[in-house]
Design an enzyme around this catalytic site. Sequence first.
Site, PDB file in Angstrom:
ATOM      1  N   ASN A 150       0.809  -1.225   0.000  1.00  0.00           N
ATOM      2  CA  ASN A 150       0.000   0.000   0.000  1.00  0.00           C
ATOM      3  C   ASN A 150       0.837   1.269   0.000  1.00  0.00           C
ATOM      4  O   ASN A 150       0.404   2.302  -0.512  1.00  0.00           O
ATOM      5  CB  ASN A 150      -0.988  -0.011   1.174  1.00  0.00           C
ATOM      6  CG  ASN A 150      -0.300  -0.030   2.527  1.00  0.00           C
ATOM      7  OD1 ASN A 150       0.774  -0.602   2.688  1.00  0.00           O
ATOM      8  ND2 ASN A 150      -0.922   0.579   3.511  1.00  0.00           N
ATOM      9  N   GLU A 248       4.888  -3.551  12.317  1.00  0.00           N
ATOM     10  CA  GLU A 248       3.706  -2.702  12.238  1.00  0.00           C
ATOM     11  C   GLU A 248       2.628  -3.515  11.529  1.00  0.00           C
ATOM     12  O   GLU A 248       2.839  -3.977  10.404  1.00  0.00           O
ATOM     13  CB  GLU A 248       4.006  -1.415  11.468  1.00  0.00           C
ATOM     14  CG  GLU A 248       5.030  -0.518  12.139  1.00  0.00           C
ATOM     15  CD  GLU A 248       4.584  -0.003  13.501  1.00  0.00           C
ATOM     16  OE1 GLU A 248       3.356   0.077  13.728  1.00  0.00           O
ATOM     17  OE2 GLU A 248       5.443   0.295  14.340  1.00  0.00           O
ATOM     18  N   CYS A 282      -2.974   1.790   6.910  1.00  0.00           N
ATOM     19  CA  CYS A 282      -3.050   1.315   8.292  1.00  0.00           C
ATOM     20  C   CYS A 282      -3.524   2.417   9.223  1.00  0.00           C
ATOM     21  O   CYS A 282      -3.942   2.138  10.352  1.00  0.00           O
ATOM     22  CB  CYS A 282      -1.704   0.761   8.745  1.00  0.00           C
ATOM     23  SG  CYS A 282      -0.381   1.974   8.768  1.00  0.00           S
ATOM     24  N   GLU A 460       9.275   3.016  14.858  1.00  0.00           N
ATOM     25  CA  GLU A 460       9.904   3.382  13.588  1.00  0.00           C
ATOM     26  C   GLU A 460      10.018   4.896  13.488  1.00  0.00           C
ATOM     27  O   GLU A 460       9.343   5.632  14.200  1.00  0.00           O
ATOM     28  CB  GLU A 460       9.094   2.837  12.420  1.00  0.00           C
ATOM     29  CG  GLU A 460       9.010   1.320  12.390  1.00  0.00           C
ATOM     30  CD  GLU A 460       8.547   0.788  11.043  1.00  0.00           C
ATOM     31  OE1 GLU A 460       9.407   0.492  10.206  1.00  0.00           O
ATOM     32  OE2 GLU A 460       7.329   0.663  10.854  1.00  0.00           O
TER      33      GLU A 460
END
Length: 483
Positions: A150, A248, A282, A460
């Site tokens: 994505n 993630e 997300c 991150e």
Amino acid sequence: MPDTKFNLIAGSWTAGVSEIENRNPSDITDLIGLFTQASADQLEATLDRARIAQADWAGYGLERKQAVLMAIGAELMSRAEELGTLLSREEGKPLAEGRGEVYRAGQFFTYYAAETLRQLGENADSVRAGVEIDVRREPVGTVAVISPWNFPTATASWKIAPALAYGNAVVWKPANLTPASAVALAEIIDRQDIPKGLFSLVMGSGADIGQRLVESPRIDAISFTGSVPVGKGIAAAAIQNLTRVQMEMGSKNALAVMDDADLDLAVTLALGGAFGGTGQKCTASSRLVVHDRVHDAFAEKLVAGAQAMKVGHALEDGTQIGPVVSDRQLSENLDYVRLGKTEGAELACGGARLAMPHDGHYMSPGVFLNTRNDMTINREEMFAPLTSVIKVGSYDEALATVNDTRFGLTSGIVTRSLARATHFRRNARTGVVTVNLPTAGTDYHVPFGGRGDSSYGPREQGRAAAEFYTTVKTAYISAGNPA
């Protein structure tokens, strides 16, 4: 027939054991290219070479490494139009989003280029007389990067850039749905002044190449973005070698709209958060938790706004929502639409397959009304241009609903009340909180990550990335008596 694009194995572009087609989801008659799939032997070869290359790279001077990352970032930014068009063509997001993603990917590299010069250690006095201590960070070694489709360029870049900045080798397995963007980024990195085999591209299936990669004892760290089931499988494999992991995964983000909110702003934030990137984020706003005093007015404006959004070919002017990435994803989305109706939710608009001039995977943006937070459509990540409205009677109920999920990536509130905004910031159980902003959209210089099933391991982005991509060494020094 188009040329076949190869993998970057041990520093050389190499053909594989098979090929896959890459087709444009906006128009499946458009064949973007053929992309080779790596073999198990090729993976082993590239892992052998990575360890040697990493030792060489760790010895490079700071400014030499900085120049490499700056050059990668500068090229990405200068080619944002070209590479953004390629990205939108293969992933389906509108062209403006594709351009923006590539430019942002370049910013990740330039940010971490600067970070190569900011790797400062610490010193301390020992509790023992005549002993001094210094604490420094060193590379972990060889990092496996497993990235999603994505955000094929941005997500990979926010992993690859810090891995290189902190002195590691990288073996990258991208998603097979977006191989063209992966090859384009790999070509840029491969042209730089880096040791042969420091950076590798291994395209292949997750069940084969991906599984072998995470099970390898020669991988020192794994950075993964994808689904919860795959993430748990990676963690189970990694623990066998005590490999560090950073993951993630899923989300079920909520935007709370209070009775004192600017409704036009709230609707704008909800539409962008829910349907940007065709809902395939997300950080998407898939739950809209709305105070009952403004519920009806908000719902009316939201449905009208969703119906007015233009669905179309990713590269056409005016397109606000592109196609879903694949026919399989579209089928899964439509299954959720049917499930929502079965559970009693009202589909106020959209949620249907669209017939368009181009043969692609098109779906109209859907809004569910009269939903409960215990419905499956409000419990599971749908990764679709679908959002649900949940009516609540108070701020306290809104906050409880936001937190009633096994995920915890992002959440947001729309309110004019400083007291509510402050309380929400402190008490929303998510890794990212927004106030009068969409739940989607993050900066590259600060930490990103969530709680619960959304994330596992160190954060991150920003300086927080050092926690994952480096290991700490504490040195004790007794210099003796100078006399």
